[in-house]
Design an enzyme around this catalytic site. Structure first.
Site, mmCIF file in Angstrom:
data_model
loop_
_atom_site.group_PDB
_atom_site.id
_atom_site.type_symbol
_atom_site.label_atom_id
_atom_site.label_comp_id
_atom_site.label_asym_id
_atom_site.label_seq_id
_atom_site.Cartn_x
_atom_site.Cartn_y
_atom_site.Cartn_z
ATOM 1 N N ASP B 18 0.810 -1.213 0.000
ATOM 2 C CA ASP B 18 0.000 0.000 0.000
ATOM 3 C C ASP B 18 0.847 1.269 0.000
ATOM 4 O O ASP B 18 0.615 2.185 -0.791
ATOM 5 C CB ASP B 18 -0.950 0.004 1.204
ATOM 6 C CG ASP B 18 -2.116 -0.963 0.984
ATOM 7 O OD1 ASP B 18 -2.080 -1.736 0.005
ATOM 8 O OD2 ASP B 18 -3.061 -0.932 1.792
ATOM 9 N N ARG B 100 1.259 7.045 16.786
ATOM 10 C CA ARG B 100 1.138 7.991 15.670
ATOM 11 C C ARG B 100 1.871 9.306 15.886
ATOM 12 O O ARG B 100 2.510 9.827 14.967
ATOM 13 C CB ARG B 100 -0.338 8.251 15.350
ATOM 14 C CG ARG B 100 -1.135 7.002 14.963
ATOM 15 C CD ARG B 100 -0.366 6.100 14.079
ATOM 16 N NE ARG B 100 -1.159 5.038 13.463
ATOM 17 C CZ ARG B 100 -0.611 4.038 12.805
ATOM 18 N NH1 ARG B 100 0.704 3.953 12.684
ATOM 19 N NH2 ARG B 100 -1.364 3.104 12.256
ATOM 20 N N ASP B 129 -6.515 7.397 12.579
ATOM 21 C CA ASP B 129 -5.083 7.607 12.408
ATOM 22 C C ASP B 129 -4.765 8.835 11.564
ATOM 23 O O ASP B 129 -3.793 9.533 11.818
ATOM 24 C CB ASP B 129 -4.438 6.357 11.797
ATOM 25 C CG ASP B 129 -4.282 5.263 12.838
ATOM 26 O OD1 ASP B 129 -4.199 5.599 14.034
ATOM 27 O OD2 ASP B 129 -4.255 4.077 12.459
ATOM 28 N N SER B 183 -7.694 -5.794 8.567
ATOM 29 C CA SER B 183 -6.448 -5.039 8.496
ATOM 30 C C SER B 183 -5.846 -4.945 9.889
ATOM 31 O O SER B 183 -6.559 -5.003 10.884
ATOM 32 C CB SER B 183 -6.713 -3.641 7.949
ATOM 33 O OG SER B 183 -7.476 -2.907 8.866
#
Lengths: 410, 410, 410, 410
Positions: B18, B100, B129, B183
Site C-alpha cells: 500500500d 502515531r 489515524d 487489516s
C-alpha cells in the site's frame, strides 16, 4: 451521649456473636429497649436462628424484625450502581459499600415505626462502614441518636468480649472463641475479607480466605457461554430466561463461582484516611459489569459514554464514602439513568478460568449496524473528504500555537 | 491542493504494497521528490527490505530514512501514558493511538532536515489515524502541506490498486492480491485488527485473527510468577534484572503472549464520529497496567490517586483523538508526572491463562506499613473517637437537608 | 451537493438585505422552492415587513412562516441554561449560542410540515453559528440537506453582493450599501457585536457600538432595588408581580439597560479554532445570573452546589459549541434540573451604575436559618468537639505523607 | 490531650485581646513554655505592640518571633492561586483561606527551630480556619500536638473571657469589653467580616461593616485607567512600573479602595458543614483576577483555557478546605503553572464606581494577531470549506442518533 437519654434503639443484628454481645451491652449499659433488625441481603445465612437468639437474649417478639431484602437490594441499589459502571480506585466493585445504605434506611424506617430514638450498628471505629451506616441514618432521620459500640465500649480485646459473653449467657460457637484470622462481609453482590493474615500487602492471599469462587486453576477446562439481556441498562434475562434482579444476580454468581471469576486482591484508600488491604470476590458482579459495558458499547452515543466515564470516579467515590443519600449522588444518578434509555439488547459472554469476555452484542437500538458501518447510500453518508475539514479546524489552534513557537524561537 | 505546489514530501513508508503504491502515486501525481521514512516501533518486521524496495522504486539513497524508534517510543510515549493508567472507554490501552504522534514528529524532523514542504501518510479517510498523524504534523510544523492519498485518489477498489501497482512495476506479494479479511496495525505495545470479518459485533472474533497471544485455553496449565520494579512510575526491572524500556516491554510481551494475556474485543467510538469494532492484543501492556496500579496502590496518596482517576478519561480521550502535542495533554502530563515522584517499589504478579493478578507489592516509600496499619504509639496515632466527629461533621449538611424535608413534609 | 438535488428549502429569513440576497440566490442557483421562516426572539424588529419582502421576492403566501418564539425561547432555552449558571470562558453568558438551536428546530419542524428536503442559514463560514445551526438540523433530521451560502457562493465582497441585489431587484436600504463597521446579533437575552472596528483587542470598544445599555457613567446616580422570586430554579416574579418568562426577562432588560448593567468586552475561543473579539450586552441576563446564584446560596446543599460548579464549564462549552441536542447536554440538564427542586424563594438586588449586587435572600426552603446558624438545642446540634475528629481523620493521610517525607529525609 | 504532655507550644499570636487570653491560658492550663509568632501579612497593624505585650505577659525575648511575610504571602500563595483564577462557589476570592497555610507553615518552622512539640491557634470550633491551620500543621509535622483553645476551654462567653483577662492582668482596650457586632479577618488580599449583625442573610450589610473600600456611590465620578503587566501568569508592573508582588497588590488595593471595587456579600458553604454569611472586601484581588483573565484571553490556547476552567472549582475547593499542602493541590498547581508559560503581556483596565473592566490587551505571545484574525496568505490559512467537513463529522453521531429515533418512532 448520656446513657439515660436513649429509650429505644434499633440494632442491626446478624444473630452472630458480636452483635449478640452488642445487644446485651445495649441493654446493660443504656438500659434501653432493644429492637433487632436482621436482613437477608443474600449473605447466605439462615435468618430464623437470629430470631431464636434474639428471643433468647430477651428481645420481645414484636421487637424482632426480619426482612428479605434481596430483591430490593439488587433492584434499587446494585443495578443503579452498575448502570454507572462504578468501580472504586480502578478495581473495586463496591460490594460492601452499596449494602450499607439499604440497611441503614431499613433501621430508620423501623425506628419511625416503633418510635425508637436511636439506632446502633456493629461496625468498627477504623473502617468505612461506620461512616456509611451513620451518614444514612443522619440523612434520613436527622435527630436520630447513633450508638457505635466499637467506638464506645471498653471491650477492647477478644478476651474481654468472650468474658462479657460468658458473663451474660450469650452462646459462643467454638470457632468464635479465638481471634478470627480475618474478618468477612458478605451479601448477594460479594464477599470481602480483610485483617490479620491479609495485613501484609507483600504477601499473597492464602487460599483458605476465598469462599465464593473456585481458583481459576480449579475451574472447568472448557469455556462456558451465556447471554445476558438488558433493558434500559438493567440485566433482565440470562440465556433468554427472564429473571428477577436478585435471582439473576444469584445465577451470575453461580456461573462466576465455578469459572473462578471475580477475585480481587487490593490495597485501597479508606475514607477515614488510611490504606487497607482487602480481598474481594464478586463473581456475578464481575460478569455483569463486562456485560453492561458490552451492551453500552453498541447502544450508547460517544458523548453520553464519555460523560459517564468522566463522572464515574466521583460517583464511585460517593458510594464508597457512604454518600448514597446525598443530593450529588442523586444528581449523578439521574444523569446516568437518562443515558440508559436505549441500553437494551443482548450480550454474549465467554467465561473461562477467571476470564470473562464479551464475544458478541446486538440490539434493536444499536448505533452500530450494517448501513452505518458501510455507509452506503440511503443511510447517513460518510464523505471521506469531510475528514480534511474536520482535521484542519481541529488543528487550527495547534497550528497557531506552532506559529507562536516558531516566532518566539522556542 | 494544487498538485504543482508540492516540491518534496516525506512519506511514512512501511515497505509494504500500500505505501509503495502511495510512493509511486506521489511521484506520478504530484511530480515531487519523495523522501521515505521507515520506523521500527517494534512491529516485528525487518526494515532493510523497505530500503531495497524504496531504491527499486526510484528513491535516492539520501532520501531513505530508516530509524529504530523502539526505545524512544516506549520511554517517551508508552511509559508517560501508562503513568496515567490511561484506558479509553474503560478498556482500550491505546496501542495504536500512542504510536502515531511519534511517527508524525519524526516525519516533521526529517522534513525540516531535508527541506521538504509536505508530508504524507497511508491512513484511510474513515479512521482515527489520519487525525492523529495530521494533528501531529500541524502542531509541529504549522505551514506543512499534508497529503492523504486515501482521501484524494481514485484508486477506490482493490482491483484499481493492483492495476496501478502492476502498471508501475510495484512487486506484489501473492497474498496481497485479494482483499485482506481484516487489516492490522502493530507495534511494540500492541497489535490491532479491524474490518471485514470483524465488522459484525454480534459475531465472535475468528481464531486466525489473533497473532500476538496464544488463546488462554492454550496457555500453560501452571501459573507464571514475576516481579516488576518501578522507579518514579516507570517499570525498570523484571525479576530484579534492570532492562531498558523497550527491552522490558518486549519481555513483558513474551510473558503475556504465552500466558494468553491481553486480548480485547471491543466496539469503540471513533473521533471521526462512527462506532467501529476492533480486536486488540496488548500482552505486555496489560501486565504493565496491572503492575503500575499495584505499585501505586501502596505509594500514592488517596488525594493524588483519586485526582488521577478523575483526570484519566480526559487524558485517554486526548491521546485517542490525537492531541498528544496539545497544551492540555501536556498540562495533564505534568500533573500526572508530579504524582509519580514516589511510585517506586516492587510488584509481584501472577500470570495464568489470560489472568494477570497482583499478588504482592512492597516499597521503601510505602504509605502502608506495619506501624501505620496497626497504628501503635510512636507513629501516626488513630483514635477511634475521632471517627465520631468526622462522621458528624460530614453528616451535618445531610441532616440539615433531612430537616428541611421533614419541615416541608416531603 | 448537486444543485438539482434540492427541491424545497426552508430558509431562516430575517427580512434584511443579506438573507434576501440568499433567498434570491437559492431561487436562481438551486432552482428550488423557497420557504421562509422568520422568528421573533426578541431582537426588537417588526416581523410584518419580512412577510412583505418575502412576497415581493416571489415567495408564495403559504410558504411564509412567521412565529413569535419569545416565550418558548426564554422558557425552554434561556431558563434551563441559567439553572446551570452557565458562563463560557468565565464571562460570556451565551446569548447568541442559546438562540440557534431553537431556530434550527423550528426550521426542521417546518421542513417536515411542508415536505422540504433542505434548510438554509445565513451564518458565515468562520463563525460558530454555522455549527450551531447545522448540528441542530442534523440531530433533528439526519437526512436533511444543508445549504450554507456563505461557504458556497462567489459573492465574496460587499460590491458583489450589492451588484447581485441590484440585478435581482432586491431593495437596498441606503445604510446597507457599504461595509458595516461591525456586525451584530440580537435577541431577548443579548446583543452581540463583532468584527471590523472591534478586531484589535488592544483597542477599547467605541461608544457607538453599544445599543442595549447606557454607559455606567450615564446611569442614574441612585441605586435601584428590586426583588426576583424563583420557583424551582426559574425566575417567576419581579417585585412580587408574576410575569411570564419572556415578559420577566424583558423587564430585567429594561432595568439593566438604564443602570448600565451587562456590558462585556471579551476575547473568546471559537469552536472552529480561532480567537475572536466580541462585545456583548446582556442586561437582564446579568441580573438574572446574580439573582439565581443568590437564591441558590441559601437553598442548595454544598454537595449539589459544588457538583454544579464542576459540571458547568462542560455544559457551557456544549451550549457554545452547538451541542444543545446532544445526549451529554441532556444528561447534564437532568442532573442540574434535579438540583433545582427547592431553589425557590426571593432575592433582593441592588442595581447601580453597572453593578448588580445581591443584598438579601430568603426562602421557605432555606438551608440557612436561625436555628441552624446558632445551633441551639432542638435543631441539628453542632458540637465543637466534633471538629477535632473531623480534622484529625482528614489529616491522617497528610500525616502519613509527612512521615514518609521525614523517613526519606526529603 | 493530657495537659502535662505539652512542653513548648508555638502560638499564632496577634497581640490582640483574644490571643493574649489564649497565651495566658496556655501558661496556666498546660504549664508549658509559650513561644509567640506574630506575622505581618498586610493586615495593617503594627507588630511592635505585639512584642511589648508578649514581654508583658511573661514571654522570654528569645521566644518572641515576629516576621514580615507580605512578600512571601503574595509571591508564593496569592499569585499561584490567581494563576488558577480560583473562585470559591462562583464568587469568593479565598482571601482568608490562602493566608492560613503560610501562618501554619511558619509556626511549624519555628517549632522545629525551638524544639517545640505543640502549636496553637485562635480559630473557633465552628469555622474553616481551624481546619486550615491544623491540616497545615499535621502535613508539615505529623507528630505535632495541636491545641485549639476555643474547642477546649470553658471560657464560653464574653463575660468569662473578660473575667479571665482581668484575673490575669491582661490589658483590655475599652472597645473590647463588649461583644463585637461582627468579627473580621484581614490581610493584604482582603478583609472578611462575619457573625452577629451579618447573620440574617435577608438583611443588607450595614455600611459600618465595610473598612477596605468606599461605597461605589462615594467613588470618583470619573474612571481611572491603568495597565497591569504580566510575566508567566504573575502581575509584575502597574502602569509600566515594576513592583514587587506585595507592593503591587498594595497598589491595586489602593486603586480598588477608592473606586469602590471588590465588595462581596455572600452566603457560602463551610467545610465543617453549615452555611455562613460573610462579607468580603478584596479590592486589589478583584482587579487582579479581571486583569489575569484578560491577559489569558489572548495568550492561552483554548484547550489549556478550558482545562483550567474545568479544574478550577476543585482547586478552589481544596484551597478553601485547607488542603494547600496536599498532593492533589500540588498536582493541579503544576498543571496550572505549566499553562502560564506564555501568559505575558499588558492589560489595560478601567475602574469606575465598583466596576472593573478590561478595555485592552496585548502581548508578544498573543495567539490573536492581525495575520491570524484576517487569515491572509502566509499565515495559517483558514478555508471556509473546511467548516463543512468539521461540522459533518461532528454531526455524524447526532445523525446516527436521529436515525435511531426515527427508526424507533420515538
Amino acid at each position: 451521649m448520656a446513657k439515660s437519654d436513649v429509650k429505644k434503639v434499633v440494632l442491626a443484628y446478624s444473630g452472630g456473636l458480636d452483635t449478640s454481645i452488642i445487644l446485651k451491652w445495649l441493654q446493660t449499659t443504656y438500659g434501653c429497649e432493644v429492637v433487632t433488625f436482621t436482613a437477608d441481603l443474600g449473605q447466605g445465612e439462615e435468618l430464623e436462628p437470629a430470631r431464636q437468639k434474639a428471643l433468647l437474649l430477651g428481645i420481645k417478639p414484636e421487637n424482632i424484625f426480619i426482612e428479605d431484602l434481596r430483591e430490593e437490594f439488587v433492584r434499587d441499589y446494585v443495578f443503579p450502581m452498575f448502570r454507572a459502571n462504578a468501580v472504586y480506585e480502578g478495581q473495586y466493585l463496591l460490594g460492601t459499600s452499596i449494602a450499607r445504605p439499604l440497611i441503614g434506611k431499613k433501621q430508620i424506617e423501623i425506628a419511625e415505626q416503633v418510635g425508637a430514638d436511636a439506632v446502633c450498628h456493629g461496625a468498627t471505629g477504623k473502617g468505612n462502614d461506620q461512616v456509611r451506616f451513620e451518614l444514612a441514618y443522619y440523612a434520613l432521620k436527622p435527630d436520630v441518636k447513633v450508638i457505635a459500640p466499637w467506638r464506645e465500649w471498653d471491650l477492647t480485646s477478644r478476651t474481654k468480649l468472650i468474658e462479657f459473653a460468658e458473663q451474660h449467657q450469650i452462646p459462643i460457637a467454638k470457632d468464635k472463641r479465638g481471634e478470627a484470622p480475618f474478618s468477612t462481609d458478605a451479601n448477594l453482590l460479594h464477599t470481602s475479607s480483610e485483617g490479620k493474615v491479609l495485613e501484609d500487602p507483600a504477601q499473597d492471599v492464602p487460599d483458605y480466605v476465598y469462599s465464593r469462587t473456585v481458583a481459576p486453576e480449579d475451574a472447568p477446562d472448557h469455556a462456558t457461554f451465556l447471554t445476558v439481556d438488558f433493558e434500559r441498562g438493567d440485566a433482565v434475562a440470562i440465556d433468554g430466561v427472564k429473571l428477577s434482579p436478585a435471582t439473576l444476580l444469584a445465577k451470575l454468581n453461580d456461573l462466576g463461582r465455578v469459572n473462578g471469576i471475580g477475585r480481587l486482591d487490593l490495597v485501597e484508600n479508606r475514607y477515614v484516611g488510611m490504606k487497607s488491604r482487602g480481598m474481594y470476590e464478586t463473581p456475578g458482579g464481575t460478569i455483569l459489569l463486562a456485560a453492561h459495558r458490552g451492551i453500552e458499547s453498541i447502544t450508547l452515543d460517544r458523548g453520553a459514554a464519555h460523560l459517564k466515564d468522566e463522572l464515574m470516579p466521583k460517583y464511585a467515590e460517593l458510594v464508597y464514602n457512604g454518600f448514597w443519600f446525598a443530593p450529588e449522588r442523586e444528581m449523578l444518578q439521574v444523569a446516568i439513568d437518562k443515558s440508559q434509555e436505549f441500553v437494551t439488547g443482548r450480550v454474549r459472554l465467554k467465561l473461562y478460568k477467571g476470564n470473562v469476555t464479551v464475544v458478541g452484542r446486538e440490539s434493536p437500538y444499536s448505533l452500530y449496524d450494517q448501513e452505518l458501518v458501510t455507509f452506503e447510500e440511503g443511510a447517513v453518508a460518510y464523505d471521506q473528504h469531510d475528514a480534511q475539514g474536520f482535521i484542519k479546524l481541529n488543528a487550527l489552534r495547534l497550528r497557531t500555537l506552532g506559529q507562536r513557537r516558531k516566532r518566539m524561537g522556542t
